[in-house]
Write an enzyme that holds these catalytic residues in place. Structure first.
Site, PDB file in Angstrom:
ATOM      1  CB  SER A  98       3.396 -18.939  38.789  1.00  0.00           C
ATOM      2  OG  SER A  98       3.169 -18.836  38.354  1.00  0.00           O
ATOM      3  CE  LYS A 140       3.559 -15.725  36.518  1.00  0.00           C
ATOM      4  NZ  LYS A 140       2.472 -15.937  36.940  1.00  0.00           N
ATOM      5  CB  SER A 156      -0.111 -17.511  39.404  1.00  0.00           C
ATOM      6  OG  SER A 156       0.572 -18.797  39.385  1.00  0.00           O
TER       7      SER A 156
END
Length: 477
Positions: free
Chosen positions: A152, A76, A176
């Site tokens: 996220s 990520k 997230s």
């Protein structure tokens, strides 16, 4: 059938076994994953920074003898620094920033033998539970490309769900990891606070709200990966209680007869979607069928006070992050350089006094005390992961004159996951339910502090009772 097709939906443990038995070479797995990314990414927009040359070079060289030797992986694009590779945090302010070192987590991932193929999309600064950054555009859900992947860690979830890779990095400050795993029909575990390191750059993030781990297709992958990455780093401000035995062993152990409380109550102001309620009742019934003691109980959470406290910490964190970015990049901050929501949170954060911040931490710590007392009577708390199934892209957009409106909308979408961030407890979303529209609806299990073991045992039992890996989204390898 090509290697790309044969390996697309194997989990990472199975891929590593193929490499170990010399049935496939690491470079073949890398090329197969690159082929899938190149084919699917124009539709899903999950991978924003390819690292193909480095991956190919690593796959051809001498790999560490770790449990995931030769397995492709994605990072990520936030927190996980990778030397020589840009890290944007989803913001144009960092568009050209290149990390000069590996974070400790990335070092451990590489030591496990994983080969990093690239970086995945995240909302700007990871602020929203949807992955639609202005810098890269929306990431699309493989189950329905008009829907959110969650956030996220939405890019990572989309990549795993579509079969680009078997598992991918995520981090979790309010859900997230668990939010996108739920939206994309995957397993997502947020570990206990301090279980994985945040060094060398951070002691903790947002006063302990943020935890690092991954989104995976299988329970055993999550457990085995946590064995590779967990444990204190030099200078850590605190760390989680050491496990009794490897997490992978827990994923194969019987959970025993657990005491499970379940609730679909998010307070008087939040109405939970019927699909999410159905998913919890179905999961509760399944747990009872498996021999667990299941009762409906709701912990006493002062939600209005907790939400205010969370907002204060979140806004102050946004301000601190922006000012840190300004210091590192030498760029002067201005409203035109970031998204309207980011600037609005920044301005809100400027108004959070030190006393306000400390009081907010006291509220969150009181929540932690209260919930731990509640958990003295139960091994696990079961709730919906989300208040709604995956919502349409654009749901969290806001008008120019009210940029916070989209952020306030998140309280309906994610009323449950932030609790575990505030208390530091481990929590997981398990993909046990799909609604009539064919959208995944995860269910959320929270364990006691330091007790990932019970969650892994229960998750593996649920996975065996109701396998989810056979399901394929409409956009997939």
């Amino acid at each position: 059938m090509s290697i790309a097709e044969e390996t697309a939906f194997l989990d990472a443990t199975a891929l590593a076994d193929l490499v170990k038995r010399k049935e496939v070479k690491p470079i073949e797995l890398v090329e197969a994953a690159i082929e899938r990314i190149e084919r699917l990414n124009p539709t899903l927009n999950a991978v924003v920074t390819p690292m193909y040359d480095q991956a190919r070079e690593g796959a051809k060289g001498l790999l560490p003898e770790g449990p995931f030797a030769g397995v492709p992986y994605l990072l990520k694009d936030i927190l996980a620094s990778c030397a020589g590779v840009r890290m944007t945090l989803g913001t144009s302010l960092m568009r050209d920033f290149v990390s000069d070192h590996d974070s400790e987590l990335v070092r451990r991932l590489k030591r496990a033998g994983l080969i990093i193929l690239g970086k995945t999309s995240t909302p700007e600064l990871g602020l929203l539970p949807t992955t639609e950054p202005r810098l890269f555009g929306p990431c699309r859900n493989p189950w329905d490309t008009a829907r959110t992947t969650g956030g996220s860690s939405g890019g990572s979830a989309a990549a795993v769900a579509a079969g680009m890779v078997a598992m991918a990095h995520g981090n979790d400050g309010g859900g997230s990891i668990r939010i996108p795993a739920s939206c994309c029909g995957l397993f997502g575990l947020k570990p206990t606070r301090g279980r994985n390191p945040l060094g060398p750059d951070f002691g903790d993030v947002l006063s302990g709200l943020v935890a690092e781990h991954a989104i995976t297709r299988s329970v055993r992958d999550s457990a085995a990966l946590l064995d590779c990455t967990s444990g204190p780093d030099v200078g850590d401000p605190y760390w989680a209680p050491p496990p009794v035995r490897p997490f992978l062993e827990e994923a194969g152990a019987q959970p025993g007869r657990l005491r499970i409380a379940f609730s679909v109550d998010a307070g008087p102001d939040i109405k939970i979607h019927k699909d999410c309620v159905t998913a919890v009742h179905d999961a509760a019934a399944l747990c009872a069928e498996l021999g667990h003691d299941v009762v409906e109980r709701t912990p006493n959470v002062q939600r209005e006070a907790v939400n205010r406290a969370f907002m204060a910490v979140w806004a102050a964190g946004c301000t601190g992050n922006l000012e840190g970015i300004s210091y590192v990049t030498g760029k002067k901050l201005g409203p035109d350089q970031v998204e309207p929501l980011t600037w609005a949170l920044h301005e809100m954060g400027l108004k959070v006094r030190a006393a306000d911040y400390l009081l907010s931490l006291m509220v969150l710590q009181k929540l932690s005390r209260d919930l731990h007392r509640f958990m003295a009577d139960y091994d696990v708390l079961l709730t919906p992961t989300l208040g709604e199934p995956p919502v349409p892209l654009g749901t969290f957009d806001a008008p120019p004159d009210n940029p916070l409106l989209g952020f306030l909308r998140t309280f309906q979408f994610v009323p449950f996951t932030p609790i575990a961030n505030a208390t530091g407890q481990p929590a997981m979303t398990v993909p046990l339910h799909w609604n009539d529209e064919g959208l995944p609806v995860g269910v959320h299990f929270m364990g006691r502090f330091g007790d990932e073991a019970t969650l892994f045992r229960l998750a593996a039992q649920l996975e065996q009772a109701r396998p989810w890996s056979i399901r394929r989204p409409s956009v997939s390898a």
